[in-house]
Scaffold this motif. Structure first.
Motif, PDB file in Angstrom:
ATOM      1  N   SER A   2       0.841  -1.196   0.000  1.00 34.38           N
ATOM      2  CA  SER A   2       0.000   0.000   0.000  1.00 34.38           C
ATOM      3  C   SER A   2       0.883   1.254   0.000  1.00 34.38           C
ATOM      4  N   PHE A   3       0.286   2.370  -0.357  1.00 32.23           N
ATOM      5  CA  PHE A   3       1.010   3.637  -0.377  1.00 32.23           C
ATOM      6  C   PHE A   3       1.551   3.962   1.017  1.00 32.23           C
ATOM      7  N   ASP A   4       0.735   3.791   2.047  1.00 29.60           N
ATOM      8  CA  ASP A   4       1.171   4.104   3.418  1.00 29.60           C
ATOM      9  C   ASP A   4       2.364   3.254   3.839  1.00 29.60           C
ATOM     10  N   GLU A   5       2.348   1.982   3.502  1.00 30.37           N
ATOM     11  CA  GLU A   5       3.469   1.098   3.844  1.00 30.37           C
ATOM     12  C   GLU A   5       4.735   1.531   3.099  1.00 30.37           C
ATOM     13  N   TRP A   6       4.564   1.856   1.825  1.00 29.46           N
ATOM     14  CA  TRP A   6       5.699   2.278   1.018  1.00 29.46           C
ATOM     15  C   TRP A   6       6.288   3.572   1.581  1.00 29.46           C
ATOM     16  N   VAL A   7       5.436   4.534   1.920  1.00 27.29           N
ATOM     17  CA  VAL A   7       5.901   5.811   2.466  1.00 27.29           C
ATOM     18  C   VAL A   7       6.643   5.596   3.779  1.00 27.29           C
ATOM     19  N   ASP A   8       6.086   4.790   4.665  1.00 29.59           N
ATOM     20  CA  ASP A   8       6.753   4.524   5.950  1.00 29.59           C
ATOM     21  C   ASP A   8       8.171   3.990   5.742  1.00 29.59           C
ATOM     22  N   ALA A   9       8.341   3.152   4.730  1.00 29.98           N
ATOM     23  CA  ALA A   9       9.647   2.545   4.480  1.00 29.98           C
ATOM     24  C   ALA A   9      10.611   3.488   3.752  1.00 29.98           C
ATOM     25  N   LYS A  42      -1.487   9.232  -7.784  1.00 37.23           N
ATOM     26  CA  LYS A  42      -1.216   8.351  -8.924  1.00 37.23           C
ATOM     27  C   LYS A  42      -0.659   7.002  -8.473  1.00 37.23           C
ATOM     28  N   TRP A  43      -0.948   6.589  -7.242  1.00 38.86           N
ATOM     29  CA  TRP A  43      -0.301   5.407  -6.684  1.00 38.86           C
ATOM     30  C   TRP A  43      -0.500   4.162  -7.531  1.00 38.86           C
ATOM     31  N   SER A  44      -1.653   3.998  -8.135  1.00 39.97           N
ATOM     32  CA  SER A  44      -1.865   2.789  -8.951  1.00 39.97           C
ATOM     33  C   SER A  44      -0.868   2.758 -10.110  1.00 39.97           C
TER      34      SER A  44
END
Length: 171
Positions: A2-9, A42-44
């Motif tokens: 997910s976008f949130d998981e990617w951002v956190d990392a 545009k995450w998709s």
């Protein structure tokens, strides 16, 4: 992912990258924020890219370039960089005051090319894609930047300096 998981990392690495490109913690945060806003919308599309990290790094560079083009502003050098939260050696070196003073003397495009080449370890094709220029232009940026850095870092009184020409033609 997910976008949130990617951002956190990825946010810490994006902020370090943006700092090296912009030269300012404030501008780095602004560029990352603008890039992440676009990436979220545009995450998709971003998540389906071959390399989402490179895609967002390009967005960070574009956000920074757009900001200084819009504002027509000049870059200001800083005397010191203060960040006590750094934990690994690479982060410490990238933000050290001495390194920043030398790199801040480079023009924006040259500095961006050097950061992408030696900090992000991208090849010339990838850098060209991030900066939106040809590979030949990137090679020119890196070559001129390294020549300028050598000139700034060379001690003219060092007889053992390999960058100096010797009378017998040796390098």
């Amino acid at each position: 992912m997910s976008f949130d998981e990617w951002v956190d990392a990825r946010v810490p690495a994006l902020l370090r990258f943006a700092f090296l490109v912009t030269g300012s913690q404030h501008d780095a945060e602004d560029a990352v924020q603008a890039a992440l806003t676009q990436a979220c919308e545009k995450w998709s599309k971003v998540s389906r890219a071959d390399d989402p990290d490179a895609y967002v790094r390009r967005m960070v560079v574009n956000a920074h370039v757009s900001r200084w083009r819009r504002a027509g502003r000049r870059e200001l050098s800083v005397a010191e960089v203060h960040d006590t939260a750094l934990t690994d050696v690479a982060e410490g070196v990238s933000t050290s005051d001495a390194v920043w003073r030398v790199c801040s003397a480079l023009p924006r495009q040259q500095r961006a090319a050097v950061v992408l080449r030696f900090y992000e370890d991208l090849d010339y094709d990838e850098i060209a894609a991030v900066l939106g220029v040809s590979q030949v232009t990137v090679r020119g940026y890196v070559h001129r930047a390294l020549a300028a850095l050598r000139a700034l870092l060379t001690d003219p009184n060092d007889p053992n300096d390999p960058s100096e020409e010797h009378d017998d033609g040796r390098r």
